[in-house]
Design a protein around this motif. Structure first.
Motif, PDB file in Angstrom:
ATOM      1  N   ALA A 195       0.847  -1.204   0.000  1.00 15.66           N
ATOM      2  CA  ALA A 195       0.000   0.000   0.000  1.00 15.66           C
ATOM      3  C   ALA A 195       0.879   1.249   0.000  1.00 15.66           C
ATOM      4  O   ALA A 195       1.917   1.289   0.654  1.00 15.66           O
ATOM      5  CB  ALA A 195      -0.899  -0.008   1.230  1.00 15.66           C
ATOM      6  N   ARG A 196       0.455   2.243  -0.751  1.00 14.47           N
ATOM      7  CA  ARG A 196       1.170   3.524  -0.753  1.00 14.47           C
ATOM      8  C   ARG A 196       0.243   4.569  -0.133  1.00 14.47           C
ATOM      9  O   ARG A 196      -0.695   5.020  -0.769  1.00 14.47           O
ATOM     10  CB  ARG A 196       1.591   3.905  -2.166  1.00 14.47           C
ATOM     11  CG  ARG A 196       2.592   2.904  -2.754  1.00 14.47           C
ATOM     12  CD  ARG A 196       3.396   3.459  -3.886  1.00 14.47           C
ATOM     13  NE  ARG A 196       4.422   2.498  -4.307  1.00 14.47           N
ATOM     14  CZ  ARG A 196       5.459   2.804  -5.077  1.00 14.47           C
ATOM     15  NH1 ARG A 196       5.591   4.032  -5.541  1.00 14.47           N
ATOM     16  NH2 ARG A 196       6.356   1.889  -5.400  1.00 14.47           N
ATOM     17  N   ASP A 197       0.515   4.908   1.119  1.00 15.68           N
ATOM     18  CA  ASP A 197      -0.427   5.742   1.869  1.00 15.68           C
ATOM     19  C   ASP A 197       0.229   7.006   2.418  1.00 15.68           C
ATOM     20  O   ASP A 197      -0.220   7.574   3.409  1.00 15.68           O
ATOM     21  CB  ASP A 197      -1.057   4.936   3.007  1.00 15.68           C
ATOM     22  CG  ASP A 197      -0.015   4.387   3.985  1.00 15.68           C
ATOM     23  OD1 ASP A 197       1.191   4.573   3.726  1.00 15.68           O
ATOM     24  OD2 ASP A 197      -0.408   3.775   4.986  1.00 15.68           O
ATOM     25  N   ASP A 198       1.327   7.454   1.794  1.00 17.37           N
ATOM     26  CA  ASP A 198       1.924   8.710   2.238  1.00 17.37           C
ATOM     27  C   ASP A 198       1.143   9.875   1.636  1.00 17.37           C
ATOM     28  O   ASP A 198       0.294   9.679   0.764  1.00 17.37           O
ATOM     29  CB  ASP A 198       3.398   8.772   1.832  1.00 17.37           C
ATOM     30  CG  ASP A 198       4.218   9.634   2.787  1.00 17.37           C
ATOM     31  OD1 ASP A 198       3.611  10.493   3.472  1.00 17.37           O
ATOM     32  OD2 ASP A 198       5.438   9.465   2.844  1.00 17.37           O
ATOM     33  N   ALA A 199       1.439  11.094   2.103  1.00 22.62           N
ATOM     34  CA  ALA A 199       0.696  12.276   1.655  1.00 22.62           C
ATOM     35  C   ALA A 199       0.715  12.380   0.128  1.00 22.62           C
ATOM     36  O   ALA A 199      -0.287  12.698  -0.495  1.00 22.62           O
ATOM     37  CB  ALA A 199       1.292  13.530   2.291  1.00 22.62           C
ATOM     38  N   ALA A 200       1.851  12.113  -0.467  1.00 23.58           N
ATOM     39  CA  ALA A 200       1.956  12.099  -1.919  1.00 23.58           C
ATOM     40  C   ALA A 200       2.891  10.967  -2.312  1.00 23.58           C
ATOM     41  O   ALA A 200       3.882  10.717  -1.618  1.00 23.58           O
ATOM     42  CB  ALA A 200       2.496  13.433  -2.443  1.00 23.58           C
ATOM     43  N   ASP A 201       2.572  10.279  -3.397  1.00 15.69           N
ATOM     44  CA  ASP A 201       3.385   9.144  -3.846  1.00 15.69           C
ATOM     45  C   ASP A 201       4.582   9.673  -4.625  1.00 15.69           C
ATOM     46  O   ASP A 201       4.633   9.606  -5.852  1.00 15.69           O
ATOM     47  CB  ASP A 201       2.520   8.214  -4.704  1.00 15.69           C
ATOM     48  CG  ASP A 201       3.305   6.982  -5.160  1.00 15.69           C
ATOM     49  OD1 ASP A 201       4.431   6.775  -4.676  1.00 15.69           O
ATOM     50  OD2 ASP A 201       2.777   6.235  -6.006  1.00 15.69           O
TER      51      ASP A 201
END
Lengths: 240, 233
Positions: A195-201
């Motif tokens: 999963a990519r769940d940071d503020a911006a990828d």
């Protein structure tokens, strides 16, 4: 073959203009010269962990051409970089390189630790040669430090240089510092998660860890895990 | 000996007017979660500067650092014949993003120094500052790592507020508002009084209270905050 023929023709023409030279035939120019032994180019890369509480995951190193970049600020991390930056596993990034030489540390490099790697090329052709070094700060969600494709093609044998490297954020995992999300010894939690769940990828510089001692009660990290730039020092020497 | 000396000095005289520069500039926001207000890019003479560490900020620097208003600095720079580019990013420059522009000082060869400033959001009076670096004369690509400064004109209370000089708090245009909190009680009250390297924002983990309206896990930064690549043509 054409190249050999042309000097031979010139020699013939010269011979025509001088009748007395026939008794002194020229040495046979078609004999190939003795091949010079090829000396492999060798680069030594020293790595120092400058942090107090952030072991560096096994260092990944590669010499490659400029078609590869481990990352770019503002662009999404590759799958290999995500795996390295979240879990310290450099295997996929080293596959992505398709470089001329790759190497990896065998164990994490602890705070204050120093390690030297020897990268030996097959041959002495250093044209378009770039060096990348990448490693995770393991007591974080997805922080890493790197040398990003530094051009070493102009380095002569004996040349050496040193650079202090900063911490980057892979942008693939939110910096929650929460229990269970950090693979290093401070937590022993999960490493890689797709999963990519940071503020911006996207890759940016890292903002540092907040820690439970400095305003984030849910953090498993303490003041001893805080870091500032630079976090690592790289020394590169061409030894052969 | 005298002859060769005079030839040398003639040669060095000839190379002096090479101050004229044709350069491309790329500005990259390296931070994880901070924005920059419109940049001022200025090539200027070596006897002027936009700010100096340890000195009080000018009113124009204060307006830039507290609210992103570069009009005062533009007027100051024009008054000393600087070569300017304003707002190359066309508004806010988001984290990870880059803006590009060009400068030509052929008409003003004395403008041998490059300065770039812009406010950091969210912050009370934080700004990135490339301060009077010499523009290289040798064609090539040059990289500068740029640090964050505190203008020292406003207490770092870290609460939502205004951008006009003297207004407490930080202005929050929509993309900044989207990640900021509310209801903070305030961190620091007093202005420091001089320009210095920013100590960083504190933030907190409480989006509707706590001491700060800044998010500690999103808006902190470590230097450098900006990368400037100058290509000398």
């Amino acid at each position: 073959m054409k190249r050999l023929l042309i000097p031979a023709l010139i020699a013939l023409a010269a011979g025509c203009s001088d009748n007395n030279s026939n008794s002194n035939p020229r040495p046979d120019e078609t004999t190939p010269p003795e091949p010079e032994p090829v000396v492999n180019a060798i680069f030594e890369v020293g790595v120092v962990n400058l942090t107090n509480g952030q072991p560096l995951s096994p260092i990944a190193l590669a010499l490659h051409d400029d078609s590869f970049a481990a990352f770019a600020v503002g662009a999404p991390a590759s799958a290999g970089l995500e795996l390295l930056a979240e879990g310290g596993d450099n295997s996929q990034l080293l596959e992505e390189v398709e470089g001329r030489v790759e190497a990896s540390g065998e164990a994490p490099l602890g705070p204050g630790g120093e390690e030297t790697f020897v990268l030996e090329l097959d041959g002495d052709d250093v044209s378009d040669l770039h060096l990348s070094v990448v490693s995770m700060l393991v007591n974080t969600n997805d922080a890493f430090t790197a040398l990003n494709g530094v051009d070493v093609s102009a380095m002569e044998v004996g040349d050496t240089w040193m650079v202090n490297a900063v911490a980057y954020d892979a942008g693939t995992e939110a910096d929650s510092e929460a229990a269970g999300t950090i693979p290093g010894p401070a937590d022993g939690g999960e490493g890689f998660n797709a999963a990519r769940d940071d503020a911006a990828d996207q890759v940016t510089m890292h903002s540092g860890v907040v820690t439970s001692d400095d305003g984030l009660p849910t953090s498993v990290l303490t003041q001893m895990h805080r870091f500032d730039n630079p976090v690592a020092r790289f020394t590169v020497t061409r030894t052969q | 000996m005298k002859k060769s000396l005079s030839i040398l000095s003639l040669l060095s005289l000839c190379s002096l007017p090479a101050g004229a520069a044709d350069i491309d500039i790329e500005i990259t926001n390296l931070t994880h979660g901070s924005f920059f207000t419109p940049f001022l890019v200025a090539a200027h003479a070596d006897n002027v500067s936009l700010f100096a560490s340890g000195e009080p900020a000018s009113a124009s620097l204060q307006a830039m650092a507290e609210g992103g208003d570069i009009s005062g600095l533009v007027a100051d720079a024009e008054a000393v014949n600087a070569t300017l580019v304003t707002d190359p990013a066309g508004g806010l420059l988001a984290p990870g993003q880059a803006a590009s522009t060009s400068l030509n000082t052929d008409d003003a060869p004395d403008n041998t120094r490059l300065s770039i400033v812009a406010m950091i959001l969210p912050s009370n009076d934080g700004f990135m500052g490339l301060n009077s670096v010499e523009i290289p004369s040798e064609p090539g690509r040059y990289m500068f790592s740029v640090n964050a400064y505190d203008a020292g004109t406003e207490g770092n209370d870290e609460i939502l507020g205004g951008g006009a000089p003297g207004d407490p708090g930080f202005p929050a245009p929509p993309p900044v508002m989207a990640t900021s909190g509310t209801g903070g009680t305030g961190v620091a009250a007093d202005a420091e009084g001089f320009v210095h390297i920013h100590r960083g924002v504190l933030g907190d983990a409480d989006p509707s209270g706590g001491v700060s309206d800044i998010d500690a896990t999103v808006h902190r930064w470590l230097n450098p905050v900006v990368r400037v690549v100058v290509t000398v043509n």
